[in-house]
Scaffold this motif. Sequence first.
Motif, PDB file in Angstrom:
ATOM      1  N   LEU A  80       0.829  -1.209   0.000  1.00  0.00           N
ATOM      2  CA  LEU A  80       0.000   0.000   0.000  1.00  0.00           C
ATOM      3  C   LEU A  80       0.860   1.255   0.000  1.00  0.00           C
ATOM      4  CD1 LEU A  80      -2.899  -0.958   2.426  1.00  0.00           C
ATOM      5  CD2 LEU A  80      -3.023  -0.622  -0.050  1.00  0.00           C
ATOM      6  N   HIS A  84       0.235   4.460  -2.263  1.00  0.00           N
ATOM      7  CA  HIS A  84       0.032   5.770  -1.656  1.00  0.00           C
ATOM      8  C   HIS A  84       1.081   6.785  -2.120  1.00  0.00           C
ATOM      9  CE1 HIS A  84      -2.188   3.590   1.847  1.00  0.00           C
ATOM     10  NE2 HIS A  84      -2.949   3.747   0.776  1.00  0.00           N
ATOM     11  N   VAL A 100      -4.366  10.684   2.279  1.00  0.00           N
ATOM     12  CA  VAL A 100      -4.117   9.465   3.052  1.00  0.00           C
ATOM     13  C   VAL A 100      -3.528   9.845   4.406  1.00  0.00           C
ATOM     14  CG1 VAL A 100      -2.937   7.236   3.080  1.00  0.00           C
ATOM     15  CG2 VAL A 100      -3.721   8.203   0.908  1.00  0.00           C
ATOM     16  N   SER A 108       1.656   4.715   6.016  1.00  0.00           N
ATOM     17  CA  SER A 108       0.369   5.072   5.411  1.00  0.00           C
ATOM     18  C   SER A 108      -0.644   3.946   5.509  1.00  0.00           C
ATOM     19  CB  SER A 108       0.559   5.468   3.944  1.00  0.00           C
ATOM     20  OG  SER A 108       1.054   4.368   3.185  1.00  0.00           O
ATOM     21  N   ALA A 109      -0.287   2.870   6.222  1.00  0.00           N
ATOM     22  CA  ALA A 109      -1.210   1.750   6.433  1.00  0.00           C
ATOM     23  C   ALA A 109      -0.831   1.077   7.743  1.00  0.00           C
ATOM     24  CB  ALA A 109      -1.149   0.761   5.270  1.00  0.00           C
ATOM     25  N   GLU A 118      -6.107   1.009   5.644  1.00  0.00           N
ATOM     26  CA  GLU A 118      -5.736   2.361   5.230  1.00  0.00           C
ATOM     27  C   GLU A 118      -6.890   3.296   5.563  1.00  0.00           C
ATOM     28  OE1 GLU A 118      -5.487   2.938   0.909  1.00  0.00           O
ATOM     29  OE2 GLU A 118      -6.275   0.894   0.659  1.00  0.00           O
TER      30      GLU A 118
END
Length: 376
Positions: A80, A84, A100, A108-109, A118
Motif C-alpha cells: 500500500l 500511496h 491518506v 500510510s497503512a 488504510e
Amino acid sequence: MGDPVHLVHGMGTGLEAPSWPAIAHDEAQAVLAMFPEAGRLETLDWHSPRPFSSAALAQTDRGALFLKRHHRRLRSVAGLAGEHAFIAHLRARGVPVVDVLATRDGASAFAGGDWVWEVHRKAQGLDLYRDRQSWTPFLSLDHAHAAGAALARLHLAAQGFVAPARPALPLVTSLSILTAADPLAAAEDYVAARAGLADYLSGRDWRHELAALFDGFAVDRLAEDLAREPGLWTHNDWHPSNLLWTEAGDVASVLDFGLSDRTCALHDLATALERCAVRWLDLTPDRQDVAEPDAARALLAGYHAVRPLSVEDRALLARLLPLVHVEFAMSEADYFHGVLARKGDADLAWDSYLFGHAHWFLTAPGRDLLDVVARG
C-alpha cells in the motif's frame, strides 16, 4: 428489527453476501486510534458494496473518513505504501485525489492480525455512482467527456513517478504479457508467479487457448508497437463509480488506486473504454449489441482535448482494446481460486471475462466500436 444485511456486488447484476465481513464499530475504533489525525469515532455511516475489500465511511469528532480493510493475502503495508506514494505524487501535481492519513509511526497503512488497513479523509464531490456496478455506463455524455479529460490530466501528472512495477499481487492490472517479445512465454511466467492461478489452470490446456486468442488478434505485432509506448504508472480502474463529481458535471475527486501499476497511457485509456463503453453485464448469447459508441466518442474527445491522440495512437488503441483486460482477468482467476476457493467465479473470470470479452470484439457491434475508437 436488526441491522440491515450488508451485501456487495457480485460477478453479475445482483447483490450477494460479502467475501469479507463488514467493518464493525469496535474494530474501526481500535484502528482509528493508530492514526493520530483521525479523531474519535462517532458513527459508521455507510459500507461499500465493492467486493474485493471492506470499506466504510466513518464520522469522527474531526470529520468524515474513509476506512478500507484488506486481507493480508491481498495487500501489505509495504504494498500500500507504493500505491500511496503514487497518490501523493499526483496530489502534489494538482490531481484531486484522496488525502491518506499516517499512523503514529509515519506509515500510510496499519497491519493487525489478518487485516491491513488504510484511512483517508473523505474525498470531495458527489458520489453519483455509489450503488452502480463497475461495468455500467456514464449517466451522461458530459460525464464521459469530463472523465476523459480528467484521465488525460492524471496521465500528464503521472509523468516523473519512476517507481518500478508492482510485484505479483492478486487484483492488480499489470502490463507484462502484451508488451513481451514472446507473449505466450510471458503468460507462462505470469502464471508461474501466482500459485493459485497455476493450480486453477493445471487441469486445462490453457496455453493452447491463449495461443489461439493471441494469434487471432495478432498479438506479436501488437506487442512490438505497445513495447515502444513510454511506461507510466496509471490508475487502471477508470470507471464512473471511482470518480466523484461537481454539480456542474466535472470530476471533483479520483478514487481507488488499488489496481494501479506501471503500464502505459494507452493501456489505461483502453481500460477506461473497456469499463465504460460496453454494457458487459447485459451481454448474452442472444444480445450482442451492448456497445456505447457515443460514450466512447465523448471519453476520447475529452482525453484528446487535454492530451492529443495521433492517428497512430487511435489505431493502436483499437488494436489493444480487445485484449487490454487479459492480465486483470488472469489476476481475478488467481484471486477467486487461490484466495477464496470459488472455482465458479474463477471460471467466469477465465472463460466469460478473459475470452468472452475478447471474442465479443469479433462480432459486428464489437467491430463497429473498434472502428469508432480508431477513427472517431
